[in-house]
Design an enzyme around this catalytic site. Structure first.
Site, mmCIF file in Angstrom:
data_model
loop_
_atom_site.group_PDB
_atom_site.id
_atom_site.type_symbol
_atom_site.label_atom_id
_atom_site.label_comp_id
_atom_site.label_asym_id
_atom_site.label_seq_id
_atom_site.Cartn_x
_atom_site.Cartn_y
_atom_site.Cartn_z
ATOM 1 N N LYS A 121 0.653 -1.202 0.009
ATOM 2 C CA LYS A 121 0.090 -0.008 0.015
ATOM 3 C C LYS A 121 0.859 1.354 0.134
ATOM 4 O O LYS A 121 0.639 2.166 -0.508
ATOM 5 C CB LYS A 121 -0.761 -0.008 1.385
ATOM 6 C CG LYS A 121 -1.985 -0.975 1.195
ATOM 7 C CD LYS A 121 -3.200 -0.803 2.158
ATOM 8 C CE LYS A 121 -4.205 -1.876 1.856
ATOM 9 N NZ LYS A 121 -5.409 -1.482 2.701
ATOM 10 N N GLU A 215 -2.821 8.402 8.819
ATOM 11 C CA GLU A 215 -3.796 8.662 7.616
ATOM 12 C C GLU A 215 -5.103 9.412 8.067
ATOM 13 O O GLU A 215 -5.353 9.090 9.171
ATOM 14 C CB GLU A 215 -4.013 7.505 6.672
ATOM 15 C CG GLU A 215 -3.427 7.195 5.651
ATOM 16 C CD GLU A 215 -3.689 6.151 4.799
ATOM 17 O OE1 GLU A 215 -4.941 5.255 5.207
ATOM 18 O OE2 GLU A 215 -3.074 5.602 3.953
ATOM 19 N N ARG A 317 -4.985 -9.017 -9.408
ATOM 20 C CA ARG A 317 -5.260 -10.219 -9.506
ATOM 21 C C ARG A 317 -6.806 -10.323 -10.182
ATOM 22 O O ARG A 317 -7.494 -9.275 -10.409
ATOM 23 C CB ARG A 317 -5.686 -11.293 -8.172
ATOM 24 C CG ARG A 317 -6.410 -10.212 -7.074
ATOM 25 C CD ARG A 317 -6.961 -11.231 -6.181
ATOM 26 N NE ARG A 317 -8.146 -10.460 -5.720
ATOM 27 C CZ ARG A 317 -8.130 -9.830 -4.446
ATOM 28 N NH1 ARG A 317 -7.106 -9.777 -3.606
ATOM 29 N NH2 ARG A 317 -9.295 -9.313 -4.022
#
Lengths: 472, 754
Positions: A121, A215, A317
């Site tokens: 991330k 964050e 994916r």
């Protein structure tokens, strides 16, 4: 297909395995399927036997053991390996190993370095920021210094205050963590320092790294996705529209996915919904082009109630909900797009064969995940035997399931109790919702737990949430 | 009555000859036996005069034959003599050599370690009309004539700790230490203190002990001996031995024997010969200063002449050491030089007070350093040309002067200035805050300054924090990848049974995982090059003294070939790699012991390289890092040339640390014996890589010498940590970070960056 025919090892189980088997057969490829002893009743086993015969099925000890899977690949003479989703799908080491071993296999998925760079991330956030793609406000690298962390947190609180967020919230995460470990919320600057130290110590203890991420916590957001499809070589990229996956269970597991992400025609939004969709697809494509992404992947975004999109992460994916995007996609005006087989086809090196102009989108698709779980008990998984599982076939309905319809099925304890994915298509949202409602009402799902307990499923939850799909 | 006693003595001498020589005694022993038997048979038929006459004849014969046997003593015979229960032991010496003594630190079996004997003793000296008692601290191993509780002179770590304690007492009381070495080796036990660590500590303290130390070696078994043998003057009894390992031990290693097997006596004999363990050999090498002659077949309890001689030798040796650092000695110095033959008259007439003043103490330590520094020069090959050596000496001097000016002279003033400025700054800060804050807040109120604009805030919170860093990679890639990471194979973790680890793919394991099992954290061994490049930023151009080369100083049979092979395989000339480096802007000197070169054993070349590295670190004010990729101990094929590296290196370390350096040791894989018991174990900062073993002796040797089975992981890093032998266990992947943290936080008042 090229002259040297590929043989695909399917390193997965359940619903995705059945879809990969079908896709391989559709593409004219050989396949090898795997099953553990406890999983022999799963639908993918009988399908593999049916379509590939006994030689297409190998018994293994565990779906998690790369050594075993690769030795099966060698024994079966496979030339490619499809990880499905979960298990090895986003394990760049596995991808690297398949490519770097003495007898290389084609990994059906992106190149390993793409999985590595976008699988993290922090790295994703930094790539996004370097391209000017909006990301959640906060640090883009682990913070080690307490003063730096405090300044960041203070700025985040001030920012939320200005934005009119009633009570701001800051997330403090262990940067080396994952899966929800080492994350704490801070609602008040006075508490920040103690939480920061706690998380830092936790991170030090558990992950041996003191780095902490700070964050903004975004509440009440919508979870949107952009489906990207790229060909090998990482030069041509198209998108297959957006999805909205905001209806989730308590553990943040998606339960209803809708394509497209917003329907500004039918529902009024406080913000420019069409503009947001345009922005996120544009940004996702730009990022895919920049990193040279070379397979099917999903860019996940969160959109705040004020209509601000932030890139959250990239899933490198094929996803569970790929079918819902396929349902609304039209290739040169024709329906019948199958992303699973596109994924395989492109990964094996075929060119894309179309451009964004050839793609259009029609109607609304809704995917319901039918899961044996108890929404009243915090979505606790339910294990037992499925006696009957039936639904009426409809032209607008596709159901993917590995649960056999002609025999009873014991849900294995080792895996998620997913039973089926039902994809409903409608000309518009109202019709799709109506059709979904009728499908769910008609669905027959009966079973009993070993102790005689009642069958539990999330059908009631799906029906309840069906009423206000896409409302924000 | 008298005849009976003398007969008993003769019988004992006969038994002694039999013990020492066994079947080799041959004709001589048979002759002694039959003559004694004859005498005993016919004794009743003889009148007392006749008996006495015959007895004297018999005694003469015995003496003659003993002398004949003594002329052809082999090294292994010496070992047997030294180990014989009739040999003099420390108690005998205390009784007969010193004029009075009091045993301290325990008595007989009531002692923390009966194999270490401590006594305050004195010589009574007559100076003209005056009688003076000269005190000394006697420290040594006691073998105890077969007394079980003495453990055969094999000292446990707490025994050595006791010895160290009384050395310090002697230092406080300003009296010389007389140490006696009567040990086959230290008792290999890991405890707190551990055998190796305690020996290291003893050496470290003795390296700068501020009183004269005289050492007498009778049986000098490697590490155990070194614990008390670092001395200003080393005497050796003529029938003693001083060796890196017992001949049987060397034979067992030579023959590659498994546990419990005994080496053939012939091989032990040969090893004893090859190891050059005799007093004459060691005198020739320069590791002992003087040989004290013993009677024909070694000193035994009744050899009173020997005790008298030893007394003279001890007094003279102490006088010499004291005299060398003391002023006011005119005639006595002359007399001492003349009295080198130790005639009783000379010895007793030279009296010197053995207490030293502060200056003399400094000189004493300095001399001790010089003495050891100059040793074992012939046991290594210095490939550097004369010119280069001269150049390096000049360089060293320049560094020294440079450091002196930069760090001592200028640095001192700069630091002082900084301190003053800091004080002024702190004052100013306080005033500024007191006065400034109300003014600022008033101005803010008046001007109604705007809060941060929203866009600007967002920009600040969502921009790239450090664009110059580029994209951060989730796993930093290693600069050097092990060749093992290029094989496509899987490796099974040894903990798979207990921890359920999956087999690891070699490229992952030896590449990205740095040889660490990602499931249980087991550390697989990695080659030392991995550390050189990934931790120490090694560059070949900054390596120094690579020309110093290991040789075969004892001409040990077959070793030359092995050495050649090791040099060829490793591409190095010794097991020690020394280089300068820079780790995240901190410059340091690193010494690496590589397990690939003869198991990382330390011989004369390795010792010298280590000492030179310590000296370079000292003159440049750099931290000194010893990374032990693995060491099996002292190189036995170099005999005492190897053992002497223990005190030599410790002295270099001591000097470096005393000068304000930071000496840090990092162990990896297996580190055992001598090096751990000396220059590694004495470091105040020792760390180990996970899954490494640190100990004194390997499990096999422990079983052999003590008969005790060791529990699993007995010498594992975590056990060593629990015992306090090391101060941290590091994950291999984090060594770089931890090392930097250590360099920033630990030790050394006198480093260039402090």
């Amino acid at each position: 297909m090229p002259a040297n025919k590929h043989k695909v090892l399917i390193a997965n189980r359940g619903e995705i395995a059945t879809r990969i088997i079908r896709a391989c057969c559709g593409l004219g490829l050989d396949f090898v399927s795997l099953a553990t002893a406890g999983d022999l009743a799963s639908g993918h086993v009988s399908l593999a036997r049916e379509l590939g015969g006994e030689k297409a099925l190998y018994r293994i000890e565990s779906y998690h053991d790369a050594n075993e899977i690769l030795s099966v690949a060698d024994a079966a003479g496979a030339t490619a390996v499809h990880p499905g989703y979960g298990f090895f799908a986003e394990d760049y080491r596995f991808a690297r190993r398949t490519a770097a071993r003495d007898r290389p296999l084609t990994f059906i998925g992106p190149s390993w370095w793409a999985i590595r760079d976008l699988g993290d991330k922090i790295s994703t956030k930094r790539i996004a920021r370097s391209l000017g793609v909006p990301t959640v406000p906060g640090s883009d690298r682990p913070v080690y210094d307490e003063l730096e962390a405090e300044e960041l947190a203070r700025a985040l609180f001030a920012f939320q205050d200005e934005q009119g967020v009633e009570s701001g919230c800051v997330l403090v995460k262990a940067s080396a963590g994952g899966g929800g470990m080492g994350i704490e919320e801070v609602w008040n600057m006075d508490r920040f320092r103690s939480v920061f130290r706690r998380v830092r110590n936790y991170a030090k203890r558990h992950f041996n790294d003191e780095g902490v991420l700070i964050e903004q916590r975004i509440l009440d957001f919508n979870h949107l996705e952009v489906q990207i499809v790229s060909e090998r070589g990482g030069r041509n990229h198209v998108h297959f529209g957006t999805r909205n996956c905001s209806i989730q269970s308590l553990g943040r597991q998606k339960r209803i996915e809708v394509a497209p992400g917003f329907v500004p025609g039918e529902i009024g939004y406080y913000f420019d919904a069409a503009g947001v969709l345009e922005a996120i697809t544009r940004n996702s494509l730009a990022m895919a082009a920049e990193v040279g992404y070379d397979s099917v992947g999903t860019w996940e975004w969160i959109v705040t109630p004020k209509g601000e999109p932030f890139l959250m992460e990239v899933n490198t994916r094929i996803q569970v909900e790929n079918g819902v995007s396929a349902a609304i996609a039209r290739l040169r005006g024709e329906p019948g797009v199958d992303l699973v087989s596109e994924h395989i086809r492109l990964a094996l090196g075929e060119p894309l064969g179309y451009s964004q102009q050839d793609l259009s989108f029609e109607g609304v698709g809704v995917e319901y995940r039918i899961v044996a779980e108890d929404p009243r008990e915090r979505f606790a998984p339910w294990a037992g035997r499925i006696e009957r599982f039936q639904w009426a076939e409809r032209p607008w309905l596709t159901v993917h399931s590995h649960v056999p319809r002609d025999a009873a099925y014991d849900i294995p304890m080792d895996f998620d109790p997913n039973l089926a994915l039902a994809i409903v298509w409608g000309e518009n949202l109202a019709q799709a919702k109506e059709r979904g409602k009728s499908f769910l009402n008609e669905l027959v799902l009966e079973g009993a737990a070993a102790g005689g307990g009642e069958m539990r499923s999330n059908i009631g939850f799906l029906l309840e949430k069906n009423q206000n799909i896409l409302e924000f | 009555m008298d005849i009976d006693k003398r007969l008993r003595e003769l019988a004992a001498r006969l038994a002694y000859v039999n013990d020492v020589f066994g079947p080799k005694g041959g004709a001589n022993h048979r002759l002694m036996n039959s003559r004694l038997g004859e005498f005993l048979d016919r004794r009743s038929a003889m009148d007392p005069d006749e008996q006495l006459r015959r007895l004297i004849q018999l005694e003469d014969l015995f003496a003659f034959l003993e002398k004949k046997l003594a002329a052809e003593l082999t090294p292994m015979d010496l070992v047997r003599i030294v180990r014989h229960p009739q040999r003099v032991c420390l108690k005998d010496i205390l009784e007969n050599v010193y004029d009075n003594y009091t045993e301290i630190g325990g008595k007989d079996e009531f002692s923390i370690d009966p194999s270490m004997l401590i006594a305050r003793a004195y010589f009574t000296r007559r100076v003209g009309e005056r009688v003076v008692n000269q005190s000394v601290m006697v420290i040594g191993q006691e073998k105890g004539h077969g007394e079980e509780f003495r453990n055969g002179g094999s000292v446990k770590p707490w025994g050595n700790a006791k010895a160290l304690h009384y050395m310090r007492v002697a230092e406080t009381e300003n009296i010389p230490v007389h140490s006696f070495v009567f040990t086959p080796g230290a008792y290999p036990i890991e405890d707190y203190p551990g055998a190796a660590q305690q020996i290291a500590r003893n050496l470290y303290e003795m390296a700068a002990l501020k009183v004269p130390v005289i050492c007498v070696v009778s049986e000098g078994g490697s590490g155990g001996a070194e614990a008390v043998a670092l001395a200003d003057k080393r005497l050796m009894l003529s029938h003693g031995y001083y060796s890196v390992i017992s001949p049987e031990g060397a034979a067992a290693i030579e023959a590659g024997l498994r546990l419990g097997q005994k080496a053939p006596p012939a091989l032990a004999d040969k090893c004893a010969r090859l190891l050059k363990i005799t007093a004459a050999d060691n005198l020739r090498f320069g590791y002992v200063d003087r040989i004290v002659p013993e009677p024909a077949l070694g000193a035994r309890v009744q050899d009173y002449d020997f005790f008298k001689l030893l007394r003279g030798e001890l007094i003279m040796a102490t006088n010499e050491v004291v005299g060398a650092v003391k002023g006011m000695k005119l005639f006595r110095a002359l007399a001492m030089r003349r009295g080198a033959n130790r005639e009783a008259f000379e010895v007793e007439n030279i009296f010197m007070r053995w207490t030293l003043n502060a200056k003399a103490r400094e000189r004493l330590v300095l001399r001790r350093r010089r003495k050891y520094r100059a040793m074992s020069r012939k046991a290594r090959l210095d490939g550097r040309s004369v010119l280069r050596r001269a150049w390096m000496a000049v360089q060293g001097a320049v560094w020294g002067i440079n450091s002196f000016f930069r760090h001592d002279l200028l640095g001192k003033h700069r630091r002082r200035m900084q301190r003053v400025m800091e004080e002024i700054g702190a004052e100013a800060h306080l005033v500024r805050e007191r006065v400034g804050r109300p003014v600022r807040s008033f101005l803010d109120r008046v001007s109604g300054r705007e809060r941060l604009a929203s866009d600007e805030a967002r920009q600040r919170l969502t921009r790239l924090s450090r664009p110059e860093e580029g994209l951060c990679r989730p796993e930093g890639e290693w600069a050097y990848l092990s060749p093992k990471s290029r094989e496509d194979r899987t490796v099974t973790c040894p903990n798979a049974e207990t921890h359920g680890c999956r087999d690891l793919w070699a490229p992952d394991l030896y590449g990205e995982f740095a040889g660490v099992c990602d499931c249980c954290g087991h550390h697989f061994p990695m080659e030392y090059e991995w550390y050189l490049h990934n931790v120490f930023n090694y560059s070949p151009s900054r390596e120094f003294n690579s020309e110093i080369e290991s040789v075969n100083p004892l001409s040990y049979e077959g070793f030359g070939l092995k050495l050649e092979q090791a040099k060829k395989n490793s591409g190095r000339k010794s097991a020690c790699v020394t280089f300068e480096t820079e780790m995240q802007d901190v410059k340091a000197v690193v010494a690496v012991l590589t397990a690939t070169f003869r198991g990382g054993t330390v011989g004369a070349a390795e010792g010298e390289k280590f000492i030179l590295a310590a000296e370079r670190a000292m003159s440049k004010r750099f931290p000194l890092i010893a990374y032990v990729h693995g060491t099996a101990g002292i190189r036995i094929h170099e005999g005492t040339h190897g053992v002497i590296q223990m005190p030599r290196c410790v002295m270099a370390v001591r000097r470096y640390i005393d000068a304000g350096g930071l000496y840090l040791v990092l162990y990896d894989t297996n580190s055992y014996a001598g090096p751990v018991a000396s220059f590694l174990g004495c470091s105040p900062y020792q760390f180990a890589v996970r899954s490494s073993n640190i100990g004194f002796a390997g499990p096999g040797v422990i079983l052999e010498t003590t008969g005790l089975e060791t529990p699993p992981h007995y010498q594992g890093a975590y056990q060593a940590l629990a015992r306090g032998h090391i101060h941290g266990v590091w994950d291999r992947r984090e060594i770089g970070r931890n090392l930097y943290q250590a360099l920033m936080t630990m030790g050394g008042r006198n480093l260039y960056y402090r």
